[in-house]
Design a protein around this motif. Structure first.
Motif, PDB file in Angstrom:
ATOM      1  N   GLN A 133       0.811  -1.203   0.000  1.00 27.26           N
ATOM      2  CA  GLN A 133       0.000   0.000   0.000  1.00 27.26           C
ATOM      3  C   GLN A 133       0.856   1.271   0.000  1.00 27.26           C
ATOM      4  OE1 GLN A 133      -3.958   0.423   0.404  1.00 27.26           O
ATOM      5  NE2 GLN A 133      -3.087  -0.889  -1.174  1.00 27.26           N
ATOM      6  N   GLY A 134       2.076   1.173   0.510  1.00 27.67           N
ATOM      7  CA  GLY A 134       2.973   2.319   0.441  1.00 27.67           C
ATOM      8  C   GLY A 134       3.330   2.654  -0.992  1.00 27.67           C
ATOM      9  N   TYR A 137       0.377   4.256  -2.827  1.00 26.16           N
ATOM     10  CA  TYR A 137       0.217   5.680  -2.524  1.00 26.16           C
ATOM     11  C   TYR A 137       1.256   6.513  -3.280  1.00 26.16           C
ATOM     12  CZ  TYR A 137      -0.119  10.006   0.145  1.00 26.16           C
ATOM     13  OH  TYR A 137      -0.258  11.318   0.509  1.00 26.16           O
ATOM     14  N   GLY A 202      -4.196   3.660  -2.161  1.00 27.74           N
ATOM     15  CA  GLY A 202      -3.427   3.607  -0.922  1.00 27.74           C
ATOM     16  C   GLY A 202      -3.813   4.702   0.047  1.00 27.74           C
ATOM     17  N   THR A 203      -5.081   5.169  -0.021  1.00 27.98           N
ATOM     18  CA  THR A 203      -5.559   6.271   0.813  1.00 27.98           C
ATOM     19  C   THR A 203      -6.636   5.781   1.778  1.00 27.98           C
ATOM     20  OG1 THR A 203      -7.125   6.884  -0.931  1.00 27.98           O
ATOM     21  CG2 THR A 203      -5.017   8.050  -0.876  1.00 27.98           C
ATOM     22  N   ASP A 204      -6.831   6.547   2.854  1.00 26.86           N
ATOM     23  CA  ASP A 204      -7.756   6.150   3.918  1.00 26.86           C
ATOM     24  C   ASP A 204      -9.109   6.839   3.838  1.00 26.86           C
ATOM     25  OD1 ASP A 204      -5.758   4.541   5.513  1.00 26.86           O
ATOM     26  OD2 ASP A 204      -4.759   6.485   5.541  1.00 26.86           O
ATOM     27  N   TYR A 257      -4.721   1.173   8.347  1.00 24.02           N
ATOM     28  CA  TYR A 257      -4.155   2.516   8.471  1.00 24.02           C
ATOM     29  C   TYR A 257      -2.710   2.453   8.969  1.00 24.02           C
ATOM     30  CZ  TYR A 257      -3.337   7.198  10.350  1.00 24.02           C
ATOM     31  OH  TYR A 257      -2.788   8.426  10.647  1.00 24.02           O
ATOM     32  N   GLU A 259      -0.621  -0.087   8.880  1.00 23.02           N
ATOM     33  CA  GLU A 259       0.252  -0.723   7.887  1.00 23.02           C
ATOM     34  C   GLU A 259       0.607   0.256   6.772  1.00 23.02           C
ATOM     35  OE1 GLU A 259       0.274  -4.568   4.840  1.00 23.02           O
ATOM     36  OE2 GLU A 259      -1.586  -3.892   5.761  1.00 23.02           O
ATOM     37  N   ARG A 260      -0.381   1.023   6.311  1.00 23.39           N
ATOM     38  CA  ARG A 260      -0.117   1.972   5.238  1.00 23.39           C
ATOM     39  C   ARG A 260       0.909   3.018   5.661  1.00 23.39           C
ATOM     40  NH1 ARG A 260      -6.341   2.963   3.141  1.00 23.39           N
ATOM     41  NH2 ARG A 260      -6.251   1.573   1.330  1.00 23.39           N
ATOM     42  N   LYS A 261       0.722   3.583   6.837  1.00 23.36           N
ATOM     43  CA  LYS A 261       1.651   4.614   7.296  1.00 23.36           C
ATOM     44  C   LYS A 261       3.048   4.034   7.492  1.00 23.36           C
ATOM     45  CE  LYS A 261      -1.593   7.663   7.420  1.00 23.36           C
ATOM     46  NZ  LYS A 261      -1.709   8.657   6.332  1.00 23.36           N
ATOM     47  N   ARG A 264       4.627   3.680   4.083  1.00 19.51           N
ATOM     48  CA  ARG A 264       4.969   4.967   3.472  1.00 19.51           C
ATOM     49  C   ARG A 264       6.301   5.490   3.987  1.00 19.51           C
ATOM     50  NH1 ARG A 264      -0.598   8.573   3.479  1.00 19.51           N
ATOM     51  NH2 ARG A 264      -1.950   7.013   2.467  1.00 19.51           N
TER      52      ARG A 264
END
Length: 466
Positions: A133-134, A137, A202-204, A257, A259-261, A264
């Motif tokens: 997901q990083g 994004y 890849g956005t929340d 959330y 995991e995505r951050k 990134r």
């Protein structure tokens, strides 16, 4: 088979023996105060979490606390006032099943061109996007830069169908018992399209919107059950499954959330001593004794959530330091500013906004938030913005009363949209961040006005007091 309160009302109204009675007034305000509690909680976290916000003078803290408190009190008082009083019952919105199917079809047809426009990839590459997901994004950001200025047609298409697509989830939940398999499938398809779009970007935002709209619809169902006379354990039996589903959704969303951050930042699973707001020196101390009781991964996720979500209050503090320069009615939204600049070539209103001038303190509006009230203040100043928030709160209360006690379906959609605006209060003017919000508000306010004038039931039901 269970019969919904609205169905019972329609059946009773059809009975020639039914007599006019007092309109229902005993609706709960708990949902309104839960949302206001969310805003208050984000501000409290901004104040107490170990983050080195560069606010160095006590008078600045006092001014910020006083202004946010005033805004919350105004919204609460206005919402309470709007939610008071008798309410005319309205007949159910007709053609809901067809509306749901049309909305789901529009969402499905828009999915592929939307993904291609904003990410440069089709939804058939979903598994690859899910694997990192990083990277998804970063591809989104790169594509937005290289295709800047070429999204107008897609944005207009999404805005055109937005009122139809947006209504699917709240109406589907509210009318779940009588929409049949086609309506329920439409709800599932629409929600799935939002989730796929979120994963591709890849956005929340899309996940958060699903949560807020779903919770808003459940609030309305709760209010309608209360207005129909349900209390105590009966209410618990009716809503525990929805509450469990909501809790599971929140658990999955927060895991995604975090995991995505993590991805990134390109340092997954590596120990951290601090985490900062983008490229600033505003950082949180993850080793602070106040938060070391949390597991490291959760500590990172919660702190980054607070840094991103609550950072708008720092943008508000910066704006409060500047004098007011009106942006002439277009400064409340990036969309309005862009349209004005495109039509006139005049950049003056934009340069006068608080959000733009925050860039003097390296708080650029493209990357950092400054709260809903700051965007409103761009046009009317901070005293005027507080009054505008009061008006929004008043309409929020009216739509809550008509959605719950009056059983108005259009009011329920407007209540969900305004609740979304309140949910994003700590960040920005999210509802008007894209053209979609304008068209949803305009269309459903028109439908609401038409429906309340022409679909009013001539008699009403009694209800127990709160």
């Amino acid at each position: 088979m269970m019969i919904s309160p609205q169905s019972r009302i329609v059946r009773r109204l059809a009975s020639p023996a039914f007599l006019p009675v007092v309109t229902p007034t005993g609706i709960p305000r708990l949902p309104l105060f839960l949302v206001l509690g969310w805003i208050a909680a984000t501000f409290l976290l901004f104040l107490i979490w170990p983050i080195n916000w560069p606010i160095y003078h006590i008078e600045e803290w006092e001014r910020l606390v006083a202004y946010v408190s005033t805004c919350l009190l105004l919204i609460g008082a206005a919402a309470w006032t709007g939610s008071k009083g008798p309410t005319r019952l309205t007949a159910p919105l007709s053609g809901v099943r067809l509306l749901l199917v049309a909305g789901a079809l529009a969402a499905a047809l828009l999915l592929t061109p939307s993904c291609m426009t904003y990410t440069g990839r089709g939804p058939w590459e979903l598994l690859d996007a899910m694997s990192d997901q990083g990277a998804a994004y970063r591809r989104l950001q790169a594509n937005l830069v290289t295709t800047a200025g070429h999204h107008t047609a897609m944005a207009l298409a999404r805005a055109f169908f937005a009122p139809l697509v947006y209504a699917v989830l709240p109406l589907g939940i509210l009318r779940w018992r009588d929409i049949g398999w086609s309506g329920r499938l439409s709800v599932a398809v629409t929600a799935a399209c939002s989730i796929v779009f979120s994963l591709m970007r890849g956005t929340d935002k899309e996940i958060a919107d699903l949560f807020v709209i779903g919770v808003s619809a459940m609030f309305v169902l709760y209010g309608r059950a209360w207005a129909a006379g349900y209390r105590g354990t009966v209410l618990l039996r009716r809503f525990w499954r929805w509450a469990l589903a909501g809790a599971l959704f929140v658990y999955a969303a927060q895991a995604l959330y975090t995991e995505r951050k993590d991805l990134r930042l390109n340092a997954r699973h590596l120990p951290r001593s601090s985490v900062c707001a983008n490229a600033t020196n505003i950082c949180a101390d993850l080793a602070n004794p106040w938060i070391t009781w949390m597991p490291p991964q959760q500590r990172f996720g919660v702190t980054l959530f607070i840094l991103s979500t609550c950072s708008g209050y720092y943008g508000l503090d910066l704006a409060l330091r500047n004098p007011f320069e009106s942006s002439f009615g277009v400064g409340h939204s990036p969309v309005a500013l862009t349209m004005y600049e495109t039509l006139t070539g005049d950049h003056t209103p934009h340069l006068r906004t608080y959000t733009y001038r925050n860039g003097e303190h390296e708080w650029l509006e493209e990357y950092y938030w400054s709260t809903l009230v700051t965007w409103i203040a761009n046009d009317v100043g901070f005293p005027g913005a507080a009054l505008v928030l009061g008006l929004i709160g008043y309409m929020w209360g009216i739509w809550w009363r008509e959605a719950a006690a009056g059983m108005s379906d259009p009011a329920a959609i407007l209540f969900a949209l305004t609740t979304t605006m309140m949910f994003y209060f700590p960040a920005n003017n999210q509802v008007f961040l894209t053209p979609d919000g304008y068209t949803i508000f305009a269309v459903w306010i028109a439908v609401w006005l038409w429906h309340r004038a022409r679909r009013t039931v001539s008699v009403a039901l009694p209800c127990e007091a709160e």
